[in-house]
Every structure is written in structure tokens, then in C-alpha cells.
Design a protein around this motif. Sequence first.
Motif, PDB file in Angstrom:
ATOM      1  N   SER A   1       0.860  -1.181   0.000  1.00 32.96           N
ATOM      2  CA  SER A   1       0.000   0.000   0.000  1.00 32.96           C
ATOM      3  C   SER A   1       0.899   1.234   0.000  1.00 32.96           C
ATOM      4  CB  SER A   1      -0.911  -0.005   1.233  1.00 32.96           C
ATOM      5  OG  SER A   1      -0.129   0.001   2.420  1.00 32.96           O
ATOM      6  N   SER A   2       0.330   2.377  -0.307  1.00 31.58           N
ATOM      7  CA  SER A   2       1.139   3.595  -0.396  1.00 31.58           C
ATOM      8  C   SER A   2       1.776   3.969   0.935  1.00 31.58           C
ATOM      9  CB  SER A   2       0.300   4.751  -0.936  1.00 31.58           C
ATOM     10  OG  SER A   2      -0.822   4.957  -0.111  1.00 31.58           O
ATOM     11  N   ASP A   3       1.158   3.604   2.049  1.00 36.39           N
ATOM     12  CA  ASP A   3       1.755   3.914   3.350  1.00 36.39           C
ATOM     13  C   ASP A   3       2.709   2.813   3.829  1.00 36.39           C
ATOM     14  OD1 ASP A   3       0.043   1.892   4.115  1.00 36.39           O
ATOM     15  OD2 ASP A   3      -1.231   3.166   5.356  1.00 36.39           O
ATOM     16  N   GLN A   4       2.910   1.787   3.008  1.00 31.52           N
ATOM     17  CA  GLN A   4       3.858   0.696   3.269  1.00 31.52           C
ATOM     18  C   GLN A   4       3.463  -0.188   4.461  1.00 31.52           C
ATOM     19  OE1 GLN A   4       6.631   0.341   1.046  1.00 31.52           O
ATOM     20  NE2 GLN A   4       5.380   1.880   0.015  1.00 31.52           N
ATOM     21  N   LEU A   5       2.237  -0.109   4.924  1.00 26.36           N
ATOM     22  CA  LEU A   5       1.819  -0.889   6.086  1.00 26.36           C
ATOM     23  C   LEU A   5       1.171  -2.219   5.714  1.00 26.36           C
ATOM     24  CD1 LEU A   5       0.414   1.949   8.377  1.00 26.36           C
ATOM     25  CD2 LEU A   5       2.673   0.853   8.448  1.00 26.36           C
ATOM     26  N   VAL A   6       0.766  -2.380   4.459  1.00 21.17           N
ATOM     27  CA  VAL A   6       0.143  -3.620   3.996  1.00 21.17           C
ATOM     28  C   VAL A   6       0.955  -4.154   2.821  1.00 21.17           C
ATOM     29  CG1 VAL A   6      -1.933  -4.681   3.030  1.00 21.17           C
ATOM     30  CG2 VAL A   6      -2.145  -2.865   4.738  1.00 21.17           C
ATOM     31  N   THR A   7       1.317  -5.439   2.886  1.00 23.47           N
ATOM     32  CA  THR A   7       2.071  -6.093   1.825  1.00 23.47           C
ATOM     33  C   THR A   7       1.286  -7.306   1.351  1.00 23.47           C
ATOM     34  OG1 THR A   7       4.134  -5.422   2.880  1.00 23.47           O
ATOM     35  CG2 THR A   7       4.286  -7.149   1.218  1.00 23.47           C
ATOM     36  N   VAL A   8       1.185  -7.457   0.034  1.00 20.35           N
ATOM     37  CA  VAL A   8       0.400  -8.537  -0.561  1.00 20.35           C
ATOM     38  C   VAL A   8       1.264  -9.262  -1.584  1.00 20.35           C
ATOM     39  CG1 VAL A   8      -1.546  -8.991  -2.104  1.00 20.35           C
ATOM     40  CG2 VAL A   8      -1.821  -7.427  -0.216  1.00 20.35           C
ATOM     41  N   THR A   9       1.115 -10.575  -1.653  1.00 15.98           N
ATOM     42  CA  THR A   9       1.771 -11.386  -2.682  1.00 15.98           C
ATOM     43  C   THR A   9       0.701 -12.166  -3.430  1.00 15.98           C
ATOM     44  OG1 THR A   9       3.757 -11.601  -1.326  1.00 15.98           O
ATOM     45  CG2 THR A   9       3.496 -13.179  -3.123  1.00 15.98           C
ATOM     46  N   VAL A  10       0.780 -12.117  -4.769  1.00 22.29           N
ATOM     47  CA  VAL A  10      -0.133 -12.861  -5.630  1.00 22.29           C
ATOM     48  C   VAL A  10       0.679 -13.684  -6.616  1.00 22.29           C
ATOM     49  CG1 VAL A  10      -1.970 -11.114  -5.470  1.00 22.29           C
ATOM     50  CG2 VAL A  10      -0.359 -11.026  -7.362  1.00 22.29           C
ATOM     51  N   THR A  11       0.021 -14.665  -7.231  1.00 17.39           N
ATOM     52  CA  THR A  11       0.656 -15.441  -8.285  1.00 17.39           C
ATOM     53  C   THR A  11       0.555 -14.668  -9.596  1.00 17.39           C
ATOM     54  OG1 THR A  11      -1.340 -16.577  -8.993  1.00 17.39           O
ATOM     55  CG2 THR A  11      -0.084 -17.604  -7.193  1.00 17.39           C
ATOM     56  N   GLY A  12       1.182 -15.193 -10.624  1.00 18.82           N
ATOM     57  CA  GLY A  12       1.041 -14.621 -11.951  1.00 18.82           C
ATOM     58  C   GLY A  12      -0.374 -14.763 -12.478  1.00 18.82           C
ATOM     59  N   GLN A  13      -1.165 -15.614 -11.844  1.00 13.96           N
ATOM     60  CA  GLN A  13      -2.581 -15.780 -12.191  1.00 13.96           C
ATOM     61  C   GLN A  13      -3.463 -14.833 -11.378  1.00 13.96           C
ATOM     62  OE1 GLN A  13      -2.469 -19.831 -10.894  1.00 13.96           O
ATOM     63  NE2 GLN A  13      -2.652 -20.608 -12.997  1.00 13.96           N
ATOM     64  N   GLU A  14      -2.849 -13.965 -10.592  1.00 19.25           N
ATOM     65  CA  GLU A  14      -3.505 -12.969  -9.750  1.00 19.25           C
ATOM     66  C   GLU A  14      -4.202 -13.551  -8.527  1.00 19.25           C
ATOM     67  OE1 GLU A  14      -5.709  -9.917 -11.853  1.00 19.25           O
ATOM     68  OE2 GLU A  14      -4.550 -10.296 -13.677  1.00 19.25           O
ATOM     69  N   LYS A  15      -3.845 -14.772  -8.140  1.00 26.08           N
ATOM     70  CA  LYS A  15      -4.439 -15.379  -6.944  1.00 26.08           C
ATOM     71  C   LYS A  15      -3.680 -14.901  -5.713  1.00 26.08           C
ATOM     72  CE  LYS A  15      -6.010 -19.506  -9.305  1.00 26.08           C
ATOM     73  NZ  LYS A  15      -5.871 -20.966  -9.427  1.00 26.08           N
ATOM     74  N   LEU A  16      -4.428 -14.490  -4.691  1.00 25.84           N
ATOM     75  CA  LEU A  16      -3.842 -13.986  -3.451  1.00 25.84           C
ATOM     76  C   LEU A  16      -3.186 -15.120  -2.680  1.00 25.84           C
ATOM     77  CD1 LEU A  16      -3.544 -11.560  -1.510  1.00 25.84           C
ATOM     78  CD2 LEU A  16      -5.711 -12.270  -0.495  1.00 25.84           C
ATOM     79  N   LEU A  17      -1.900 -14.940  -2.348  1.00 25.73           N
ATOM     80  CA  LEU A  17      -1.172 -15.943  -1.591  1.00 25.73           C
ATOM     81  C   LEU A  17      -0.869 -15.502  -0.171  1.00 25.73           C
ATOM     82  CD1 LEU A  17       1.513 -17.132  -4.166  1.00 25.73           C
ATOM     83  CD2 LEU A  17      -0.587 -18.297  -3.502  1.00 25.73           C
ATOM     84  N   ASP A  18      -0.551 -14.212  -0.002  1.00 28.32           N
ATOM     85  CA  ASP A  18      -0.102 -13.748   1.300  1.00 28.32           C
ATOM     86  C   ASP A  18      -0.554 -12.309   1.518  1.00 28.32           C
ATOM     87  OD1 ASP A  18       1.328 -14.031   3.749  1.00 28.32           O
ATOM     88  OD2 ASP A  18       3.013 -12.924   2.901  1.00 28.32           O
ATOM     89  N   LEU A  19      -0.948 -12.033   2.744  1.00 28.36           N
ATOM     90  CA  LEU A  19      -1.342 -10.690   3.151  1.00 28.36           C
ATOM     91  C   LEU A  19      -0.684 -10.420   4.492  1.00 28.36           C
ATOM     92  CD1 LEU A  19      -3.164  -8.113   3.114  1.00 28.36           C
ATOM     93  CD2 LEU A  19      -4.920  -9.510   4.190  1.00 28.36           C
TER      94      LEU A  19
END
Length: 147
Positions: A31-49
Motif C-alpha cells: 500500500s502507499s503507506d507501506q503498512l500492507v504487503t500482498v503477494t499474488v501469483t502470476g494468475q492474480e491469486k492472493l497468496l499472502d497478506l
Amino acid sequence: MTAQHRDLRQLQHQAAELDARLAATRHTARSSDQLVTVTVTGQEKLLDLRIDDRALHGAHVQKLGFDIVEAVRNARAAARASSLPHLNALFGKQPPPPPPSATGPAAPPQAAAPEPARRAAAPEDEENFADLDFLTDDEPDAGGGRW
């Protein structure tokens, strides 16, 4: 086996290989405030929050939902941008033109979509909630005639 059938099988095989590569690819964004980090696959599936503890104890905890959505959108946009050339190559399509930059030539003007017609509200139909305080039990002024 006909040539057309063979071409279809080859395309299916290439699509399956690309799908496996996209499933193995990871894209991380914040996120712009650097407080939330997300990882997705190349298929856009959410893996980590991941949510930084500062987001939970800060003054603006109500903003957390927006930060989560922003980080997910950023990660998915990165995944989409990364996979698009591969998908275009697989299906023989040309990639879309890059967006115009501030220093590059301007894109040709496009016709604007017509705005939907809106019903003009009569003044007596409108209510202005700007002056109401919904957090107190105080009665509004008697002269206002609101309640």
C-alpha cells in the motif's frame, strides 16, 4: 490426425505450460503507506497478506481496508502487466500500445462516452446532512423543523 488438430494440441500444451509458469510466479506489492504487503501469483491469486502492527495501533485504523484493497490491486496489476506479453505471444496478438508518457506524443483524442441523463432533484427533495451531528443525542434547534 489433421494439421489443425495438431496445432490445437500444441496450443493447449503451450497454454498449460504458461499457466504453470504463471502459477509459480510471485508478485509482491505494498500500500502507499507501506503498512500492507500482498503477494499474488502470476494468475492474480492472493497468496499472502501481511499487515504491519503499526496499522493496527495507529490513529487511522479505519483506513486499513482501503490499504488492503490498494495493495491487492497493485500486486494484481503487476501480475497482469507481467503476464500480458506472454499471453499475447501465445495467441499471436500484438501487445497493446504503451500508455502515453508526459514527454511522449499525445494519444489521439477519443470521443467521450455520453453521460447518463440525471434527474434534477427538486430543492424540497434534497436534504443537507452537513450540519447534523449524528454522534450526540442532543435535539436539533426547534426552528429547524427537522424532527
